[in-house]
Write a protein that holds these residues in place. Structure first.
Motif, mmCIF file in Angstrom:
data_model
loop_
_atom_site.group_PDB
_atom_site.id
_atom_site.type_symbol
_atom_site.label_atom_id
_atom_site.label_comp_id
_atom_site.label_asym_id
_atom_site.label_seq_id
_atom_site.Cartn_x
_atom_site.Cartn_y
_atom_site.Cartn_z
ATOM 1 N N ARG A 167 0.824 -1.212 0.000
ATOM 2 C CA ARG A 167 0.000 0.000 0.000
ATOM 3 C C ARG A 167 0.858 1.261 0.000
ATOM 4 O O ARG A 167 0.494 2.268 -0.607
ATOM 5 N N GLU A 168 2.012 1.225 0.684
ATOM 6 C CA GLU A 168 2.792 2.443 0.872
ATOM 7 C C GLU A 168 3.876 2.669 -0.181
ATOM 8 O O GLU A 168 4.452 3.753 -0.226
ATOM 9 N N ALA A 169 4.162 1.678 -1.013
ATOM 10 C CA ALA A 169 5.313 1.795 -1.928
ATOM 11 C C ALA A 169 5.218 3.037 -2.817
ATOM 12 O O ALA A 169 6.206 3.781 -2.960
ATOM 13 N N ASN A 170 4.034 3.293 -3.398
ATOM 14 C CA ASN A 170 3.909 4.446 -4.297
ATOM 15 C C ASN A 170 4.072 5.768 -3.558
ATOM 16 O O ASN A 170 4.725 6.694 -4.041
ATOM 17 N N ASP A 171 3.452 5.847 -2.372
ATOM 18 C CA ASP A 171 3.562 7.076 -1.581
ATOM 19 C C ASP A 171 5.020 7.323 -1.186
ATOM 20 O O ASP A 171 5.511 8.456 -1.243
ATOM 21 N N MET A 172 5.718 6.266 -0.813
ATOM 22 C CA MET A 172 7.128 6.404 -0.425
ATOM 23 C C MET A 172 7.961 6.859 -1.622
ATOM 24 O O MET A 172 8.863 7.683 -1.495
ATOM 25 N N LYS A 173 7.630 6.320 -2.788
ATOM 26 C CA LYS A 173 8.347 6.729 -4.006
ATOM 27 C C LYS A 173 8.162 8.233 -4.235
ATOM 28 O O LYS A 173 9.119 8.950 -4.501
ATOM 29 N N SER A 174 6.918 8.711 -4.094
ATOM 30 C CA SER A 174 6.663 10.128 -4.372
ATOM 31 C C SER A 174 7.302 11.027 -3.306
ATOM 32 O O SER A 174 7.564 12.202 -3.558
ATOM 33 N N ARG A 175 7.563 10.490 -2.122
ATOM 34 C CA ARG A 175 8.216 11.283 -1.072
ATOM 35 C C ARG A 175 9.746 11.152 -1.112
ATOM 36 O O ARG A 175 10.437 11.594 -0.201
ATOM 37 N N ASP A 176 10.273 10.490 -2.132
ATOM 38 C CA ASP A 176 11.719 10.300 -2.302
ATOM 39 C C ASP A 176 12.324 9.454 -1.170
ATOM 40 O O ASP A 176 13.435 9.700 -0.706
ATOM 41 N N VAL A 177 11.547 8.451 -0.719
ATOM 42 C CA VAL A 177 12.017 7.534 0.318
ATOM 43 C C VAL A 177 12.441 6.221 -0.332
ATOM 44 O O VAL A 177 11.686 5.625 -1.100
ATOM 45 N N ARG A 178 13.654 5.799 -0.018
ATOM 46 C CA ARG A 178 14.141 4.501 -0.489
ATOM 47 C C ARG A 178 13.851 3.449 0.583
ATOM 48 O O ARG A 178 14.083 3.694 1.767
ATOM 49 N N LEU A 179 13.348 2.312 0.175
ATOM 50 C CA LEU A 179 13.042 1.242 1.127
ATOM 51 C C LEU A 179 13.948 0.054 0.884
ATOM 52 O O LEU A 179 14.126 -0.395 -0.253
ATOM 53 N N LEU A 180 14.547 -0.430 1.967
ATOM 54 C CA LEU A 180 15.408 -1.610 1.907
ATOM 55 C C LEU A 180 14.968 -2.584 2.993
ATOM 56 O O LEU A 180 14.507 -2.159 4.046
ATOM 57 N N VAL A 181 15.130 -3.860 2.737
ATOM 58 C CA VAL A 181 14.813 -4.865 3.751
ATOM 59 C C VAL A 181 16.091 -5.600 4.120
ATOM 60 O O VAL A 181 16.864 -6.011 3.238
ATOM 61 N N ILE A 182 16.355 -5.760 5.435
ATOM 62 C CA ILE A 182 17.473 -6.584 5.887
ATOM 63 C C ILE A 182 16.926 -7.733 6.734
ATOM 64 O O ILE A 182 15.909 -7.581 7.411
ATOM 65 N N GLY A 183 17.596 -8.870 6.669
ATOM 66 C CA GLY A 183 17.170 -10.014 7.458
ATOM 67 C C GLY A 183 17.359 -11.302 6.680
ATOM 68 O O GLY A 183 17.911 -11.301 5.572
ATOM 69 N N ASP A 184 16.902 -12.399 7.280
ATOM 70 C CA ASP A 184 17.062 -13.720 6.673
ATOM 71 C C ASP A 184 15.899 -13.986 5.724
ATOM 72 O O ASP A 184 14.823 -14.437 6.140
ATOM 73 N N ARG A 185 16.121 -13.707 4.447
ATOM 74 C CA ARG A 185 15.031 -13.816 3.474
ATOM 75 C C ARG A 185 14.600 -15.248 3.242
ATOM 76 O O ARG A 185 13.470 -15.501 2.807
ATOM 77 N N ALA A 186 15.507 -16.202 3.525
ATOM 78 C CA ALA A 186 15.187 -17.614 3.252
ATOM 79 C C ALA A 186 13.950 -18.060 4.031
ATOM 80 O O ALA A 186 13.260 -18.984 3.618
ATOM 81 N N ARG A 187 13.660 -17.418 5.155
ATOM 82 C CA ARG A 187 12.524 -17.848 5.976
ATOM 83 C C ARG A 187 11.221 -17.146 5.602
ATOM 84 O O ARG A 187 10.173 -17.457 6.159
#
Ligand code: IPE
Ligand code: MG
Length: 249
Positions: free
Chosen positions: A95-115
């Motif tokens: 839901r928030e990805a587009n709004d974050m894009k328009s606010r010039d916010v970069r989103l990154l995820v850290i953690g164990d993706r395998a799970r």
């Protein structure tokens, strides 16, 4: 009335905003029980508080905001709560990805993706790709994250290179080690905040928080807002950071 005509402070005199703030968002369940609501309702309000905090961080000029959203230990909660949390995380990221894009916010995820479930991985990939060029604020979502796992993972990556003969073990230093953590290219946190009244680290950014200042607040995460963030920053600004290098007195 005559206003005192004071010149604005020189930039060097302005108290500095922490460049990187990391938050352990605790207390959703207790916020809900205090209102006789199910824990899931606390998590939903927690997601709203996270959105408000991202916007507050943008307005206050923070460059990096790391949000501890789901720990490697949280997998041990009931299947129902894990499902609720995964669904909420996926829904919120979508839901928030587009709004974050328009606010010039970069989103990154850290953690164990395998799970992580496949649908969550897909959402993460889309959100990271959509916001990759953004620079005003980087929001790092720690998801299925545990600091000891992260450190072990870095050790494994280095050991693989040593075993392959491409890395001299004695050339490994703190800089190189840091570059093998999930947070490579992200500066260390200056300020770590934990809500919900507990005063512990709980396996969050163990390596990176070496010189961070800590602020603990009894506020349950769903009640955290811009004023609470500003108060934590003010507490940070009142402290003198010495990094072990200077003796006072
Ligand atoms: C933090 O709130 C949210 C997550 C860990 C995902 P809790 O769910 O830990 O809430 P309390 O600590 O039980 O109140
Ligand atoms: Mg908790």
């Amino acid at each position: 009335m005559i206003m005192a005509n004071q010149p604005p402070p020189e930039p060097a005199e302005l108290p500095s905003i922490p460049r990187h703030i990391a938050i352990t968002m605790d207390g959703n369940g207790r916020w809900a029980s205090a209102r006789k609501l199910p824990r899931a309702a606390g998590h939903r309000r927690g997601a709203q508080a996270a959105k408000e905090t991202v916007i507050a961080a943008l307005e206050l000029g923070v460059e990096y905001l790391t949000l501890f959203s789901f720990s490697s230990e949280n997998w041990r909660r009931s299947a129902e709560e894990v499902n609720d949390l995964m669904g909420l995380l996926r829904y919120t990221m979508q839901r928030e990805a587009n709004d974050m894009k328009s606010r010039d916010v970069r989103l990154l995820v850290i953690g164990d993706r395998a799970r992580l479930p496949a649908d969550v991985l897909k959402t993460i990939a889309a959100m990271e790709a959509k916001t990759a060029a953004n620079r005003q604020l980087t929001v790092v979502i720690a998801l299925s994250y545990g600091a000891r796992d992260e450190i072990v993972h870095a050790a494994q990556q280095l050991a693989i290179k040593v075993a392959a003969g491409t890395l001299d073990p004695l050339s490994i230093d703190t800089e190189m080690f840091g570059q093998h953590l999930y947070t490579h290219d992200i500066p260390d946190p200056d300020l770590c905040i934990r809500t919900g009244g507990e005063q512990r680290i709980s396996n969050f950014l163990l390596w990176q928080a070496a010189y961070a200042e800590f602020v603990f607040t009894d506020t349950f995460w769903p009640d955290f807002d811009k004023a609470a963030l500003a108060a934590a920053i003010a507490s940070f600004q009142a402290r003198e950071r010495r990094y072990g290098g200077r003796v006072v007195g």
